[in-house]
Design an enzyme around this catalytic site. Structure first.
Site, short mmCIF file in Angstrom:
data_model
loop_
_atom_site.label_atom_id
_atom_site.label_comp_id
_atom_site.label_asym_id
_atom_site.label_seq_id
_atom_site.Cartn_x
_atom_site.Cartn_y
_atom_site.Cartn_z
N GLU A 1 -51.73 34.70 -55.65
CA GLU A 1 -50.81 33.66 -55.22
C GLU A 1 -51.63 32.39 -55.03
O GLU A 1 -52.56 32.36 -54.23
CB GLU A 1 -50.11 34.03 -53.91
CG GLU A 1 -48.94 34.98 -54.08
CD GLU A 1 -48.23 35.24 -52.77
OE1 GLU A 1 -48.49 34.53 -51.78
OE2 GLU A 1 -47.41 36.15 -52.72
N ASP B 1 -45.51 27.33 -42.99
CA ASP B 1 -46.89 27.77 -42.85
C ASP B 1 -47.45 27.48 -41.47
O ASP B 1 -47.14 26.45 -40.86
CB ASP B 1 -47.76 27.08 -43.91
CG ASP B 1 -47.37 27.48 -45.31
OD1 ASP B 1 -47.33 28.68 -45.58
OD2 ASP B 1 -47.09 26.59 -46.14
N TYR C 1 -40.77 39.36 -51.90
CA TYR C 1 -41.80 39.15 -50.89
C TYR C 1 -41.13 39.31 -49.52
O TYR C 1 -40.30 38.50 -49.14
CB TYR C 1 -42.37 37.74 -51.06
CG TYR C 1 -43.56 37.38 -50.19
CD1 TYR C 1 -43.63 37.68 -48.83
CD2 TYR C 1 -44.63 36.67 -50.74
CE1 TYR C 1 -44.71 37.34 -48.06
CE2 TYR C 1 -45.73 36.31 -49.98
CZ TYR C 1 -45.76 36.64 -48.63
OH TYR C 1 -46.84 36.28 -47.87
#
Length: 263
Positions: free
Chosen positions: A49, A60, A175
C-alpha cells in the site's frame, strides 16, 4: 485478473495469509522511500500500500499525518508518487501496488488523466477513503473499467445494510478497519475481529484483510489466524520516522510478515 487477484489466488493455493505493508510515498524523501519500497517484497510483503501524501488526511493518526507532511515538505506530489511506482516496476512486475489516499489530488489531475497515468505506472488498485459508494460514478466505476481494483473500507460500525452498498462495486479485497478511530490509536483484538471478518466474507465473497491497530509480530499472527490478510502501516512508518536505516526498517517488516505467514 489483476496482480491483486493473482496474488490472493497464489496465497490461497499455498495455504498462506497475505501480509500487506503501508508506507508513505516520499517519506522522508524520494530516494529513501524508493529504497524501502524496493525492499518490501524480499522482506515478505505480498501487497504494497503506497500512501499518497495529502494536506488534510482526516482518517489518519499523527504518525501517518506527519509522514505525509514530511513527504510534502520534500516536494512529493501525485505525479512523483506515480514516478516512484514506475521506478519500482522496473525491477518488480509481480508485487501488487495499491495507491491509498484521498480524492482531491486525483480530482485536481482529472480522473481520465489519473487512471491512464496510474495504469502506466503499474498501480493495481485504489483505496480512496473519502469517496463513499454513493459517488461510485466519480472514480470507482471508471477505475474498474480501466482494470484497476477499487478497494473499500468496512468498519465495526458498518451494519448489514451498509455492507451491501460497500460490497457492490468493491474488488480485489475488502479492508476491514478493526477499530473505531484513526490509524495508530488502539490495538486490534482477534476476538473482536473474527466475527466481523466472517460477516464481510459471507456478504462479499472477497478476501478480507485487517488493518489499524496491528503493530507486533504476535498481533500480526493473531489477526492472520482470523482473516485473509493483515495490514501494518503506522508501526512501519514509525520506524522510518525514527531515522532507522533501510535495512533495519526492512528487518522489522520481515518480523511482521513472518508473523502473518506463520499461521
Amino acid at each position: 485478473m489483476t496482480r491483486i487477484d493473482a496474488k490472493f489466488a497464489q496465497l490461497k493455493a499455498e495455504g498462506k495469509k497475505a501480509f500487506v505493508s503501508y508506507v508513505m510515498a516520499g517519506d522522508p524523501d524520494f530516494e529513501r522511500s524508493l529504497d524501502v519500497v524496493r525492499g518490501l517484497p524480499s522482506a515478505g510483503v505480498d501487497i504494497i500500500e503506497l500512501g499518497l501524501p495529502f494536506t488534510d488526511p482526516m482518517a489518519d493518526g499523527p504518525t501517518i499525518q506527519l509522514a505525509g507532511q514530511r513527504a510534502l515538505d520534500g516536494g512529493m506530489t501525485l505525479n512523483r508518487t506515480l514516478e516512484l511506482a514506475t521506478e519500482f516496476r522496473k525491477d518488480d512486475d509481480t508485487t501488487p501496488i495499491v495507491l491509498m489516499g484521498y480524492y482531491n489530488p486525483i480530482y485536481s489531475m482529472g480522473v481520465d488523466a489519473f487512471l491512464s497515468a496510474a495504469k502506466a505506472a503499474g498501480i493495481d488498485g485504489l483505496i480512496v477513503v473519502d469517496l463513499p459508494p454513493e459517488e461510485d460514478e466519480e472514480l470507482c466505476e471508471p477505475a474498474q473499467a480501466a482494470g484497476l481494483n477499487f478497494i473499500r473500507l468496512a468498519t465495526p460500525t458498518t451494519d448489514d445494510k451498509r455492507l451491501k452498498a460497500v460490497a457492490q462495486n468493491t474488488s480485489g479485497f475488502v479492508y476491514y478497519v478493526s477499530i473505531t478511530g484513526i490509524t495508530g490509536a488502539a490495538e486490534a483484538e482477534a476476538t473482536d475481529v473474527s466475527p466481523a471478518v466472517a460477516r464481510i466474507q459471507a456478504a462479499t465473497g472477497l478476501p478480507v484483510v485487517v488493518g489499524f491497530g496491528v503493530n507486533t509480530p504476535e498481533k500480526s499472527r493473531a489477526i492472520a489466524e482470523v482473516a485473509d490478510g493483515v495490514v501494518v502501516g503506522s508501526a512501519i512508518v514509525s520506524q522510518i520516522a525514527a531515522g532507522n536505516t533501510t535495512e533495519d526498517v526492512l528487518a522489522f517488516v520481515k518480523t511482521l510478515a513472518d508473523g502473518a505467514h506463520s499461521v
